[in-house]
Design an enzyme around this catalytic site. Structure first.
Site, short mmCIF file in Angstrom:
data_model
loop_
_atom_site.label_atom_id
_atom_site.label_comp_id
_atom_site.label_asym_id
_atom_site.label_seq_id
_atom_site.Cartn_x
_atom_site.Cartn_y
_atom_site.Cartn_z
N VAL A 48 0.76 -1.43 -0.20
CA VAL A 48 0.13 0.10 0.16
C VAL A 48 0.92 1.42 0.00
CG1 VAL A 48 -1.72 1.25 1.20
CG2 VAL A 48 -1.79 -1.23 1.16
N ARG A 93 14.36 -3.63 3.49
CA ARG A 93 13.47 -3.31 2.44
C ARG A 93 13.85 -1.74 1.89
NH1 ARG A 93 9.27 -3.78 -1.43
NH2 ARG A 93 7.65 -2.66 -0.92
N THR A 125 -2.52 -4.31 9.50
CA THR A 125 -3.44 -4.47 10.61
C THR A 125 -3.89 -6.13 10.75
OG1 THR A 125 -4.94 -3.91 9.10
CG2 THR A 125 -4.33 -2.35 10.85
N THR A 170 -6.42 -0.65 7.50
CA THR A 170 -7.98 -1.39 7.64
C THR A 170 -8.10 -1.42 9.35
OG1 THR A 170 -7.82 -2.40 5.65
CG2 THR A 170 -9.57 -3.15 7.18
N CYS A 225 -6.41 -9.44 3.46
CA CYS A 225 -7.72 -8.49 3.78
C CYS A 225 -8.98 -9.37 3.92
CB CYS A 225 -8.00 -7.79 2.31
SG CYS A 225 -6.85 -6.26 2.22
#
Length: 421
Positions: free
Chosen positions: A15, A38, A87, A122, A262
């Protein structure tokens, strides 16, 4: 309100990175992540998630001067913070708010009066206002909605989707004050091609995001139940769904493994909310139970087919094709293929996992030694499980004397020995 945005994106995963790249074309932008490896890879123009190309990173870093860093001090320059951390859920399927806590704590040590914090992660309704904002207040000494404000604009990234990208989707926006709602909406509209939907408040935006994926979970659970019934009858669920789909108002859904970050996670946030409110989310709970049954059902059906085919299950050689949570994507988070693999190992099968997209280090540690990216000869195996519909598997030829279970209807030219889910 802020006149010259300086944006800091907290979390550079699926994201956050595309968001940081997009904003860097318009505003001074900092991308922050606690994972130094990363950050180093991204600064070398390599994105292992495959969501951003090397060319896009070159442009963002060298032309637009995007700063990607693990140095917290860089956040002092920002006046607009966007939180894009995961999350997840814990082993008890309860929300794990640790990443949100840590991001809010971090921001609390760098935020200044007049700044805005936007959450994309989320979560359940009221979390931004009642959980995240108080952490920032405590660490900064600032007062929410007086000295700083918050917004919520839920992420809608679909990994490996080349059509529905950040810039081309419609985004939900909201703010803790009317002025902040205006600012957040304008900020996103400056990078989006398809505009925004402005929610009346942050709780509405939080709930909207949660139900987007809970709805899909529920619909998939229904067709998974139908597929399991069809399998027991001995008919092909694909044929059944195609026939039913000729009715004008039939909802077209496909059965399959429900994993990822998700659909297999967000419904638990609604369960958690319901429990806090003394309300049982019966439909959501039933969908989760149904979809969690699917991996075990598939393992059982494959073993039963092997027994019927005269194959001794213990020490049998089984090739598992694909272990990511979806096709043509390297993301293995919450992949339900691993549940099938664990069941097959409990039956005594000797497994090889082939996935050309997955990185070995993202597999559970006990399975990393079984993974390879190059496709072996299927002739060396007693059974083949086609678990993920990667493009590389679609032209595979399965000899008729090898048991094959094609749970995603991958094969273009299947043999008569191929089973379907």
């Amino acid at each position: 309100m802020i006149q010259k945005p300086v944006i800091a994106v907290i979390g550079l995963g699926y994201v956050g990175l595309p968001l940081a790249v997009a904003y860097s074309r318009k505003y001074p932008t900092i991308g922050f992540d606690i994972n130094a490896n990363r950050v180093a890879a991204l600064n070398s123009y390599t994105d292992n998630t495959r969501e951003t190309t090397s060319e896009q990173l070159h442009e963002a870093l060298d032309v637009h001067h995007l700063l990607l860093t693990d140095n917290q001090e860089a956040l002092d320059r920002a006046n607009t913070y966007i939180v894009t951390v995961p999350t997840p859920i814990d082993e008890a399927n309860q929300p794990d708010l640790t990443p949100l806590h840590d991001a809010s704590y971090l921001i609390g040590h760098h935020i200044n009066k007049g700044d805005v914090v936007i959450y994309e992660s989320t979560t359940f309704p009221t979390c931004t206002e009642k959980y995240c904002a108080p952490i920032i207040e405590r660490e900064s000494g600032l007062v929410f909605n007086r000295d700083f404000t918050c917004g919520y604009s839920p992420e809608r990234i679909n990994p490996a989707d080349k059509k529905n990208r950040l810039e081309t989707i419609k985004k939900i926006t909201s703010g803790s004050t009317p002025e902040t709602a205006d600012y957040v909406d304008g900020l996103y509209n400056s990078i989006l091609l398809n505009g925004t939907h402005r929610a009346p408040n942050m709780a509405v935006a939080e709930m909207a995001k949660a139900i987007e994926n809970a709805q899909r979970d529920t619909n998939i659970a229904f067709v998974n139940e139908i597929a399991m019934l069809c399998s027991k009858i001995g008919i092909d669920s694909k044929d059944v769904l195609e026939a039913a789909g000729t009715k004008w108002n039939f909802i077209h859904m496909k059965p399959g493994l429900v994993g990822g970050h998700c659909i297999s996670v967000d419904p638990y946030y609604l369960q958690y909310l319901g429990n806090k409110l003394g309300y049982t989310t019966d439909v959501i709970n039933a969908a989760r139970r149904t979809n969690n049954r699917v991996p075990h059902f598939i393992a059982e059906r494959l073993v039963l087919a092997m027994v019927k085919g005269g194959i001794t299950v213990k020490n049998s050689r089984v090739l598992v094709l694909g272990c990511t949570f979806k096709e043509n994507c390297p993301d293995t988070r919450n992949s339900k293929v691993f549940d099938i693999i664990d069941d097959l190992q409990d039956y005594g099968c000797k497994l090889t996992i082939c996935d050309p997209y997955a990185l070995t280090v993202t597999l559970p540690k006990h399975l990393q030694g079984l993974h390879q990216r190059e496709l072996p000869s299927v002739m060396d195996y007693d059974a083949v499980l086609l678990a993920v519909a990667h493009e590389e598997f679609k032209s595979l030829n399965i000899p008729s004397d090898i048991i094959a279970y094609d749970i995603k209807h991958i094969l273009d030219n299947p043999s008569q020995n191929v089973m379907y889910y």
